[in-house]
Write a protein that holds these residues in place. Sequence first.
Motif, PDB file in Angstrom:
ATOM      1  N   LEU A 128     -29.587  45.487   0.005  1.00 17.10           N
ATOM      2  CA  LEU A 128     -28.226  46.026  -0.082  1.00 17.10           C
ATOM      3  C   LEU A 128     -27.277  45.264   0.852  1.00 17.10           C
ATOM      4  CD1 LEU A 128     -26.455  48.280  -1.342  1.00 17.10           C
ATOM      5  CD2 LEU A 128     -26.983  49.680   0.676  1.00 17.10           C
ATOM      6  N   VAL A 129     -27.795  44.859   1.998  1.00 18.55           N
ATOM      7  CA  VAL A 129     -26.986  44.110   2.984  1.00 18.55           C
ATOM      8  C   VAL A 129     -27.759  42.851   3.352  1.00 18.55           C
ATOM      9  CG1 VAL A 129     -25.633  44.282   5.087  1.00 18.55           C
ATOM     10  CG2 VAL A 129     -26.346  46.390   3.933  1.00 18.55           C
ATOM     11  N   PRO A 130     -27.668  41.805   2.519  1.00 16.39           N
ATOM     12  CA  PRO A 130     -28.506  40.623   2.755  1.00 16.39           C
ATOM     13  C   PRO A 130     -28.054  39.809   3.976  1.00 16.39           C
ATOM     14  CG  PRO A 130     -27.644  40.683   0.485  1.00 16.39           C
ATOM     15  CD  PRO A 130     -26.891  41.704   1.284  1.00 16.39           C
ATOM     16  N   GLU A 131     -29.021  39.218   4.633  1.00 16.27           N
ATOM     17  CA  GLU A 131     -28.716  38.437   5.842  1.00 16.27           C
ATOM     18  C   GLU A 131     -27.966  37.145   5.527  1.00 16.27           C
ATOM     19  OE1 GLU A 131     -31.634  37.901   8.765  1.00 16.27           O
ATOM     20  OE2 GLU A 131     -31.856  40.063   9.039  1.00 16.27           O
ATOM     21  N   ASP A 132     -28.123  36.638   4.327  1.00 14.10           N
ATOM     22  CA  ASP A 132     -27.474  35.359   4.000  1.00 14.10           C
ATOM     23  C   ASP A 132     -26.115  35.546   3.325  1.00 14.10           C
ATOM     24  OD1 ASP A 132     -28.426  36.450   1.704  1.00 14.10           O
ATOM     25  OD2 ASP A 132     -29.597  34.720   1.075  1.00 14.10           O
TER      26      ASP A 132
ATOM     27  N   GLN B 201     -18.271  37.073   8.938  1.00 18.74           N
ATOM     28  CA  GLN B 201     -17.673  36.305  10.048  1.00 18.74           C
ATOM     29  C   GLN B 201     -18.359  36.631  11.373  1.00 18.74           C
ATOM     30  OE1 GLN B 201     -13.474  37.147  10.137  1.00 18.74           O
ATOM     31  NE2 GLN B 201     -13.114  36.320   8.092  1.00 18.74           N
ATOM     32  N   HIS B 202     -18.861  37.861  11.468  1.00 21.91           N
ATOM     33  CA  HIS B 202     -19.446  38.330  12.726  1.00 21.91           C
ATOM     34  C   HIS B 202     -20.916  37.904  12.791  1.00 21.91           C
ATOM     35  CE1 HIS B 202     -19.786  40.971  16.233  1.00 21.91           C
ATOM     36  NE2 HIS B 202     -20.900  41.447  15.717  1.00 21.91           N
ATOM     37  N   THR B 203     -21.114  36.632  13.122  1.00 19.67           N
ATOM     38  CA  THR B 203     -22.477  36.082  13.112  1.00 19.67           C
ATOM     39  C   THR B 203     -22.836  35.493  14.473  1.00 19.67           C
ATOM     40  OG1 THR B 203     -21.545  34.019  12.266  1.00 19.67           O
ATOM     41  CG2 THR B 203     -22.427  35.540  10.630  1.00 19.67           C
ATOM     42  N   CYS B 204     -22.109  35.928  15.516  1.00 20.11           N
ATOM     43  CA  CYS B 204     -22.298  35.299  16.832  1.00 20.11           C
ATOM     44  C   CYS B 204     -23.725  35.475  17.354  1.00 20.11           C
ATOM     45  CB  CYS B 204     -21.272  35.816  17.824  1.00 20.11           C
ATOM     46  SG  CYS B 204     -21.022  37.595  17.771  1.00 20.11           S
ATOM     47  N   GLU B 205     -24.360  36.584  16.978  1.00 24.28           N
ATOM     48  CA  GLU B 205     -25.743  36.792  17.443  1.00 24.28           C
ATOM     49  C   GLU B 205     -26.762  36.443  16.366  1.00 24.28           C
ATOM     50  OE1 GLU B 205     -26.587  40.429  19.577  1.00 24.28           O
ATOM     51  OE2 GLU B 205     -24.469  40.673  20.042  1.00 24.28           O
ATOM     52  N   GLY B 206     -26.328  35.729  15.333  1.00 23.35           N
ATOM     53  CA  GLY B 206     -27.258  35.295  14.298  1.00 23.35           C
ATOM     54  C   GLY B 206     -27.039  36.014  12.984  1.00 23.35           C
ATOM     55  N   PRO B 207     -27.775  35.593  11.950  1.00 21.16           N
ATOM     56  CA  PRO B 207     -27.579  36.148  10.608  1.00 21.16           C
ATOM     57  C   PRO B 207     -27.967  37.619  10.478  1.00 21.16           C
ATOM     58  CG  PRO B 207     -29.478  34.672  10.653  1.00 21.16           C
ATOM     59  CD  PRO B 207     -28.804  34.532  11.977  1.00 21.16           C
ATOM     60  N   ASP B 208     -28.703  38.154  11.442  1.00 25.68           N
ATOM     61  CA  ASP B 208     -29.099  39.566  11.388  1.00 25.68           C
ATOM     62  C   ASP B 208     -28.079  40.462  12.090  1.00 25.68           C
ATOM     63  OD1 ASP B 208     -30.075  38.185  13.791  1.00 25.68           O
ATOM     64  OD2 ASP B 208     -30.754  40.194  14.374  1.00 25.68           O
ATOM     65  N   ASP B 209     -27.048  39.868  12.685  1.00 22.78           N
ATOM     66  CA  ASP B 209     -26.101  40.633  13.506  1.00 22.78           C
ATOM     67  C   ASP B 209     -25.313  41.622  12.644  1.00 22.78           C
ATOM     68  OD1 ASP B 209     -24.312  41.526  15.423  1.00 22.78           O
ATOM     69  OD2 ASP B 209     -23.624  39.533  16.026  1.00 22.78           O
ATOM     70  N   MET B 210     -24.540  41.119  11.713  1.00 19.74           N
ATOM     71  CA  MET B 210     -23.689  42.004  10.896  1.00 19.74           C
ATOM     72  C   MET B 210     -24.504  42.910   9.970  1.00 19.74           C
ATOM     73  SD  MET B 210     -20.563  42.793  10.902  1.00 19.74           S
ATOM     74  CE  MET B 210     -20.134  44.360  10.108  1.00 19.74           C
ATOM     75  N   PRO B 211     -25.573  42.394   9.323  1.00 25.42           N
ATOM     76  CA  PRO B 211     -26.384  43.337   8.520  1.00 25.42           C
ATOM     77  C   PRO B 211     -26.894  44.524   9.326  1.00 25.42           C
ATOM     78  CG  PRO B 211     -26.961  41.085   7.955  1.00 25.42           C
ATOM     79  CD  PRO B 211     -26.010  41.007   9.137  1.00 25.42           C
ATOM     80  N   SER B 212     -27.218  44.295  10.604  1.00 25.70           N
ATOM     81  CA  SER B 212     -27.737  45.413  11.403  1.00 25.70           C
ATOM     82  C   SER B 212     -26.657  46.472  11.622  1.00 25.70           C
ATOM     83  CB  SER B 212     -28.293  44.910  12.738  1.00 25.70           C
ATOM     84  OG  SER B 212     -27.253  44.486  13.591  1.00 25.70           O
ATOM     85  N   HIS B 213     -25.410  46.045  11.835  1.00 24.74           N
ATOM     86  CA  HIS B 213     -24.327  47.027  12.001  1.00 24.74           C
ATOM     87  C   HIS B 213     -24.083  47.797  10.696  1.00 24.74           C
ATOM     88  CE1 HIS B 213     -23.523  45.489  15.916  1.00 24.74           C
ATOM     89  NE2 HIS B 213     -22.933  44.373  15.533  1.00 24.74           N
ATOM     90  N   LEU B 214     -24.124  47.097   9.583  1.00 30.84           N
ATOM     91  CA  LEU B 214     -23.825  47.762   8.306  1.00 30.84           C
ATOM     92  C   LEU B 214     -24.934  48.724   7.904  1.00 30.84           C
ATOM     93  CD1 LEU B 214     -22.240  44.757   6.423  1.00 30.84           C
ATOM     94  CD2 LEU B 214     -21.065  46.793   7.274  1.00 30.84           C
ATOM     95  N   ARG B 215     -26.171  48.325   8.150  1.00 30.65           N
ATOM     96  CA  ARG B 215     -27.289  49.236   7.833  1.00 30.65           C
ATOM     97  C   ARG B 215     -27.216  50.479   8.716  1.00 30.65           C
ATOM     98  NH1 ARG B 215     -31.447  44.072   7.674  1.00 30.65           N
ATOM     99  NH2 ARG B 215     -30.634  43.201   5.726  1.00 30.65           N
TER     100      ARG B 215
END
Lengths: 142, 142, 142
Positions: free
Chosen positions: C73-77, C82-96
Amino acid sequence: MKPLQVLHDTIRIETRGKGTVEITDRVGDFLKSSGITEGVVTVFVRHTSCSLVIMENADPSARRDLHEFFERLVPEDTPWFQHTCEGPDDMPSHLRMALTRTSESIPVSSGRLLLGTWQGLFLFEHRPARHTREIIITIVGG
Amino acid sequence: MKPLQVLHDTIRIETRGKGTVEITDRVGDFLKSSGITEGVVTVFVRHTSCSLVIMENADPSARRDLHEFFERLVPEDTPWFQHTCEGPDDMPSHLRMALTRTSESIPVSSGRLLLGTWQGLFLFEHRPARHTREIIITIVGG
Amino acid sequence: MKPLQVLHDTIRIETRGKGTVEITDRVGDFLKSSGITEGVVTVFVRHTSCSLVIMENADPSARRDLHEFFERLVPEDTPWFQHTCEGPDDMPSHLRMALTRTSESIPVSSGRLLLGTWQGLFLFEHRPARHTREIIITIVGG
């Protein structure tokens, strides 16, 4: 202020398959009978294949679109689901529950639920078969 | 421990269309004025087309991505929506609300909200027009 | 009824990357030690890249499908994050996190959590690295 107390009620809702059943009045009735005027009501559903949702309670088309949206967001024919022991609706029901709410907390003042004009509280049944669902209403207040 | 009490405050937030408005300080201000040091704060939004969300409050790009994600997850041009009486943003606003939160409960100790370092509480406006939104803050504690 | 009181506990959970860790017993242990028999337990997670979820706790395949659903549902790629400063898992973790729960309120009666037979409360870790996560358990009751 009166000393605070805790009161519980368990309500049972008979669902007729998928869809939403409004429970706002059931919560309001228990609040009224409790005599509590200031506090918080916590509503908690004791299942993992149904959930709670607050939704507009004026136009039924809003709830029809809600049902359809979750059918499409979590389709029953998802090929990679492993947890299908109770049928194709098993895992979608858990996911639709996880995406909505199991508990909701509603403020109470002057003996009334402080819901907005268009807000209704609904049990959201995710399984196609009839079920009896238990919901705990807890009031903390005085 | 002091006897527990219940205190409410209603705050009104003027939104400028879609997006998130931080309300953490508004909740903290009421907590401070209440004199309550141990308890739970319940925040409740009285609408079905806006919601609450906890989000990182350091880098604004996280909130921009949050807004964009919900634009794409529930698109305004969804052809099968029936509940469109208030326009194409009507049903998406209800669904984005249902997928986030209407109430949030935050613990209070030593007179402070026990939020994590990066947690902010936001009103999430889902409608493009300006609105005045009512939020109830209830503190149960002593 | 005994006068109501507020009690807090902070638990720390060591996660081993993405997935769910059951915390039901940790909440039950604190409830038992508190001596409170009637009330509400509020569980609150102090982070924006993990969350709470109630899920069936019998068959582990339900939780595997839960994890996989949120990966999809919220893919890492996602190319437009834009919010990828901590890596590709950063924004997906907030959305999940935003799509599940930060706080959950569970009623307590006769000294027991009123969870349903199949309900477990889980910490849902959204980041692939190990983390120490803080969860506040607050009991309001008597």
